[in-house]
Design a protein around this motif. Structure first.
Motif, PDB file in Angstrom:
ATOM      1  N   ARG A   7     -22.670  57.087 -66.351  1.00 22.78           N
ATOM      2  CA  ARG A   7     -22.132  56.208 -67.678  1.00 22.78           C
ATOM      3  C   ARG A   7     -20.927  56.923 -67.950  1.00 22.78           C
ATOM      4  O   ARG A   7     -20.141  56.185 -68.282  1.00 22.78           O
ATOM      5  CB  ARG A   7     -23.303  56.240 -68.763  1.00 22.78           C
ATOM      6  CG  ARG A   7     -24.706  55.600 -68.113  1.00 22.78           C
ATOM      7  CD  ARG A   7     -25.458  55.623 -69.420  1.00 22.78           C
ATOM      8  NE  ARG A   7     -26.832  54.806 -68.912  1.00 22.78           N
ATOM      9  CZ  ARG A   7     -27.063  53.529 -68.650  1.00 22.78           C
ATOM     10  NH1 ARG A   7     -26.163  52.683 -68.984  1.00 22.78           N
ATOM     11  NH2 ARG A   7     -28.276  53.093 -68.287  1.00 22.78           N
TER      12      ARG A   7
ATOM     13  N   GLU B 227     -28.163  59.900 -64.708  1.00 19.34           N
ATOM     14  CA  GLU B 227     -27.647  58.493 -65.100  1.00 19.34           C
ATOM     15  C   GLU B 227     -26.559  58.804 -65.991  1.00 19.34           C
ATOM     16  O   GLU B 227     -25.727  57.741 -66.068  1.00 19.34           O
ATOM     17  CB  GLU B 227     -28.690  57.747 -65.783  1.00 19.34           C
ATOM     18  CG  GLU B 227     -29.668  57.135 -64.627  1.00 19.34           C
ATOM     19  CD  GLU B 227     -30.728  56.088 -65.151  1.00 19.34           C
ATOM     20  OE1 GLU B 227     -30.172  55.223 -65.793  1.00 19.34           O
ATOM     21  OE2 GLU B 227     -31.822  56.161 -64.565  1.00 19.34           O
TER      22      GLU B 227
ATOM     23  N   LEU C  86     -20.067  50.708 -58.816  1.00 21.65           N
ATOM     24  CA  LEU C  86     -20.467  50.034 -60.225  1.00 21.65           C
ATOM     25  C   LEU C  86     -19.851  48.779 -60.124  1.00 21.65           C
ATOM     26  O   LEU C  86     -20.517  47.750 -60.760  1.00 21.65           O
ATOM     27  CB  LEU C  86     -19.876  51.040 -61.254  1.00 21.65           C
ATOM     28  CG  LEU C  86     -20.895  52.203 -61.594  1.00 21.65           C
ATOM     29  CD1 LEU C  86     -20.040  53.089 -62.684  1.00 21.65           C
ATOM     30  CD2 LEU C  86     -22.319  51.851 -61.944  1.00 21.65           C
TER      31      LEU C  86
ATOM     32  N   LYS D 266     -29.024  53.921 -61.844  1.00 22.86           N
ATOM     33  CA  LYS D 266     -30.204  54.589 -61.510  1.00 22.86           C
ATOM     34  C   LYS D 266     -29.899  54.909 -60.097  1.00 22.86           C
ATOM     35  O   LYS D 266     -30.323  56.322 -59.468  1.00 22.86           O
ATOM     36  CB  LYS D 266     -31.333  53.993 -61.718  1.00 22.86           C
ATOM     37  CG  LYS D 266     -32.588  54.544 -61.272  1.00 22.86           C
ATOM     38  CD  LYS D 266     -33.913  54.092 -61.859  1.00 22.86           C
ATOM     39  CE  LYS D 266     -35.201  54.836 -61.427  1.00 22.86           C
ATOM     40  NZ  LYS D 266     -36.548  54.435 -61.528  1.00 22.86           N
ATOM     41  N   LYS D 267     -29.625  53.806 -59.358  1.00 28.03           N
ATOM     42  CA  LYS D 267     -29.361  53.987 -57.944  1.00 28.03           C
ATOM     43  C   LYS D 267     -28.319  55.103 -57.340  1.00 28.03           C
ATOM     44  O   LYS D 267     -28.357  55.879 -56.448  1.00 28.03           O
ATOM     45  CB  LYS D 267     -29.253  52.773 -57.073  1.00 28.03           C
ATOM     46  CG  LYS D 267     -29.310  52.813 -55.475  1.00 28.03           C
ATOM     47  CD  LYS D 267     -29.131  51.487 -54.946  1.00 28.03           C
ATOM     48  CE  LYS D 267     -29.145  51.766 -53.609  1.00 28.03           C
ATOM     49  NZ  LYS D 267     -29.202  50.165 -52.875  1.00 28.03           N
TER      50      LYS D 267
ATOM     51  N   SER E 125     -26.897  49.582 -59.552  1.00 25.00           N
ATOM     52  CA  SER E 125     -27.275  49.990 -60.745  1.00 25.00           C
ATOM     53  C   SER E 125     -26.977  51.690 -61.000  1.00 25.00           C
ATOM     54  O   SER E 125     -26.680  52.428 -59.969  1.00 25.00           O
ATOM     55  CB  SER E 125     -28.655  49.992 -60.950  1.00 25.00           C
ATOM     56  OG  SER E 125     -29.356  50.962 -59.974  1.00 25.00           O
TER      57      SER E 125
END
Length: 525
Positions: free
Chosen positions: A43, A39, A22, A29-30, A27
Motif C-alpha cells: 500500500r 500488505e 497493481l 494480498k497476492k 490484489s
C-alpha cells in the motif's frame, strides 16, 4: 506459531513491477505473498507511486534502477547531475577517469557553479557517487575506456533486424545528439602577437550554449536546431518573439539538456515535424529516433507519439564514438562551419577584435549556428549512418574533408588581413577541432573595454548630436544608419510573418555599415 518474516528490501525495479501489477488489478494480498512483504508495504508503494516513477524516469535508462534500493538523492543534486554528464562524456571519448581526477573535477564544478556549503570530494563521496549511478569500481582506476566494439556490433545487428521487422525506410529513421558550443571566440592568433596574449587582457571564452542536431538517415529532413541557453530571454533578444528564431530555443541552468526540456522538444517539435515530413513524402507516419544514452533523456516508454508510431531507441553505453550518427562528423562539421562563419563575419566587419567581441551577441551566434547547420550537406549525414547501414556507403559520394578546405581558404585570407597575419592552417585546424575552451580560442576580457572609457568627449558629443543625426534631412552618419538598422532588426524579430532571408539581408547590411564606419574612423586618425 509462525516464525518472524525475513526482512525484504525491494529494488526500484521491483517497486515499478508492483505498481504495474497493481494497475493490472492484482490484489495487495497476492503481491505481498509473491514478494515476501507485508500488505502495508504494498500500500505504501501505491501511495508513493508518482515519486517512484519520477525517480526512475530521471535515472540512467540502462543501469542503476534494477539494482538500487533507495531513492535517496545527493545533497548537491545539481553537482551530481553535472558530474554524471561529465563522466559519461569522458567514457564516450575514451578518456581515462581515475578517482583522483573525478574528485578534482567535482571540486571544480562545485566552485564554478557558485554552490554554497562545505563540500568535500572525499573517498566516501566518490563511493556514494558510483553507487548512485551504477559505476563499476574498475572505472575509477585510470584504465582507458575505449568504445565497446562488441556492444556496438551487437546493437547494429539488432537495430537492422528491428528496421526490417518494422519495414522502416531511411527516411523514417532519425538520429539526434547534443554538444556544447563556446560561441564567443576567435583563433588566438587573430587577436594579437603571441607575446601580447600572455597579458591579463586575454582569457578563454566561457560563454556557452548547447546545440542539438537532429536529422533522418537520408539527410533530407533536418529539423531546426534545438538551442539551450542559461537565460530564459537573453538581453540580446530584446523584444524578439522566440517563435520567430531560426532555432528552437529553451532555457535551463544545468550543463546538458534536462529530461523535461528534451521531452518537451520531442512532443511539441520532433513528433509534429516528422509527421508532417513523412506525410509530404507519401510515407506512413511511423518513425524511430536513435539517441545516445545520457541520463538526461526520459525512459523509452515515455517518449512516443500519441498513436505509438513514433518511438525512440537508446544506444547502449560507451558506443557513441563508434556508431552514434551525429558523432560521426556531423556535430564537428556544424562547429567548423560556425567558426568559419564567425571568422568571415569578423573579417567582413573590418573592426578590431575588441569591438568584434563586444558587438557579438548570443542572438548573432544563434543565427550563425543555424546557418552552419543548414550548410551541412545531406551526403555528410548519410555517411554518418554507414556503420548502422553499410549499404548506404556506396551512395554517399566522395569522402572530401570539407574542414580542411575551409581551413586552407580561411588561413590564406586571414594572412592578408590586419591583426591576423600570424594565422596559419595548423592554427585554424586546431581551432576548428577544439572540443572545449582551450588556448586556441580566446577573447578579450571586460577589463580591455576600459580603454573605451578614455573617450568621454566622443560619447558626450554623440549624445548631443543623436537627434540631429536621426534627422533624415541632414547627412546620415554611419553611426545613425547602424542604429536604425539595429532598430529595424529588433522590429523584424517581433514580427511573426517575416522570412529568415529578410532578417539575414539586414544582418548583412549591418555588417557593411560597420565596415564603412571602421574605414571612416581609420581615415580620421
Amino acid at each position: 506459531m509462525l516464525g518472524k518474516r525475513k526482512r525484504v528490501v525491494l529494488t526500484i525495479k521491483d517497486k515499478l513491477d508492483i505498481i504495474k501489477k497493481l494497475e493490472e488489478g492484482i490484489s495487495f494480498k497476492k503481491l505481498s505473498v509473491v514478494y515476501g512483504i507485508g500488505e502495508s508495504t504494498v500500500r505504501d508503494i501505491k501511495k508513493n507511486k508518482e515519486r517512484i516513477i519520477n525517480y526512475a524516469n530521471s535515472s540512467d535508462p540502462t543501469s542503476g534502477v534494477s539494482k538500487r534500493k533507495s531513492m535517496k538523492s545527493s545533497t548537491y543534486e545539481e553537482l551530481d547531475r553535472v558530474m554524471i554528464e561529465w563522466f559519461n562524456q569522458q567514457k564516450t571519448d575514451g578518456i581515462p577517469v581515475s578517482g583522483t581526477i573525478c574528485a578534482k573535477q567535482a571540486k571544480f564544478f562545485f566552485d564554478a557553479l557558485g554552490m554554497e556549503g562545505d563540500f568535500n570530494a572525499s573517498s566516501g563521496w566518490l563511493t556514494r557517487f558510483k553507487q548512485r549511478h551504477g559505476i563499476p569500481k574498475a572505472a575509477g582506476k585510470g584504465t582507458k575506456l575505449k568504445g565497446d566494439e562488441t556492444a556496438a556490433s551487437e546493437f547494429c545487428g539488432n537495430f537492422q533486424e528491428f528496421v526490417e521487422r518494422e519495414n522502416l525506410q531511411p527516411e523514417q529513421i532519425y538520429g539526434a545528439d547534443q554538444t556544447g558550443l563556446f560561441w564567443k571566440c576567435l583563433p588566438s592568433r587573430t587577436l594579437a602577437l603571441e607575446t601580447e596574449q600572455t597579458t591579463s587582457g586575454y582569457r578563454s571564452s566561457r560563454e556557452r550554449i548547447i546545440i542539438m542536431c537532429c536529422a533522418n538517415a537520408t539527410g533530407l529532413h533536418k529539423l531546426n536546431l534545438c538551442v539551450v541557453g542559461k537565460a530564459k530571454k537573453p538581453r540580446a533578444f530584446k523584444g524578439a518573439d522566440l517563435s520567430n528564431l531560426p532555432v528552437t530555443y529553451f532555457s535551463q541552468k544545468s550543463a546538458w539538456i534536462e529530461h523535461s526540456v528534451f521531452r518537451q522538444w520531442f512532443e511539441k517539435y520532433f513528433v509534429p515535424q516528422v509527421q508532417k515530413h513523412l506525410k509530404s513524402q507519401g510515407l506512413l507516419e511511423k518513425a524511430v529516433l536513435l539517441l545516445d544514452f545520457p541520463p538526461a533523456h526520459p525512459n523509452e516508454e515515455l517518449l512516443s507519439s500519441d498513436d505509438g508510431r513514433i518511438i525512440v531507441k537508446y544506444l547502449p553505453p560507451n558506443v557513441t564514438s563508434l556508431i552514434q550518427p551525429m558523432s560521426q562528423g556531423v556535430l564537428a562539421t556544424v562547429k567548423r562551419y560556425y567558426r568559419a562563419g564567425l571568422l568571415q563575419k569578423y573579417m567582413g566587419e573590418g573592426i578590431d577584435p575588441k569591438m568584434f567581441w563586444k558587438n557579438l551577441t548570443v542572438l548573432d551566434a544563434i543565427y550563425e549556428v543555424s546557418r552552419a547547420w543548414n550548410m551541412v550537406k545531406s551526403s555528410t549525414i548519410t555517411k554518418a549512418w554507414k556503420k548502422l547501414f553499410p549499404s548506404n556507403e556506396e551512395n554517399s559520394g566522395m569522402n572530401i574533408d570539407e574542414g580542411a578546405i575551409l581551413a586552407a581558404n580561411l588561413a590564406t585570407v586571414l594572412q592578408n588581413t590586419e591583426d591576423c597575419e600570424h594565422v596559419d592552417i595548423e592554427n585554424i585546424d586546431q581551432w576548428f577541432d577544439s572540443r572545449s575552451n582551450d588556448s586556441s580560442c580566446q577573447v578579450l576580457t571586460d577589463s580591455e573595454s576600459a580603454e573605451d572609457q578614455a573617450k568621454p568627449a566622443e560619447q558626450k558629443h554623440s549624445n548631443k548630436t543623436r537627434k540631429a543625426e536621426l534627422n533624415p534631412e541632414k547627412h546620415i552618419s554611419h553611426k545613425a544608419a547602424l542604429e536604425w538598422t539595429e532598430n529595424l532588426l529588433d522590429y523584424l524579430e517581433q514580427q511573426e510573418d517575416m522570412l529568415l532571408s529578410d532578417k539575414l539581408v539586414l544582418r548583412r547590411l549591418r555588417t557593411i555599415i560597420r565596415r564603412k564606419q571602421k574605414i571612416q574612423n581609420n581615415k580620421s586618425h
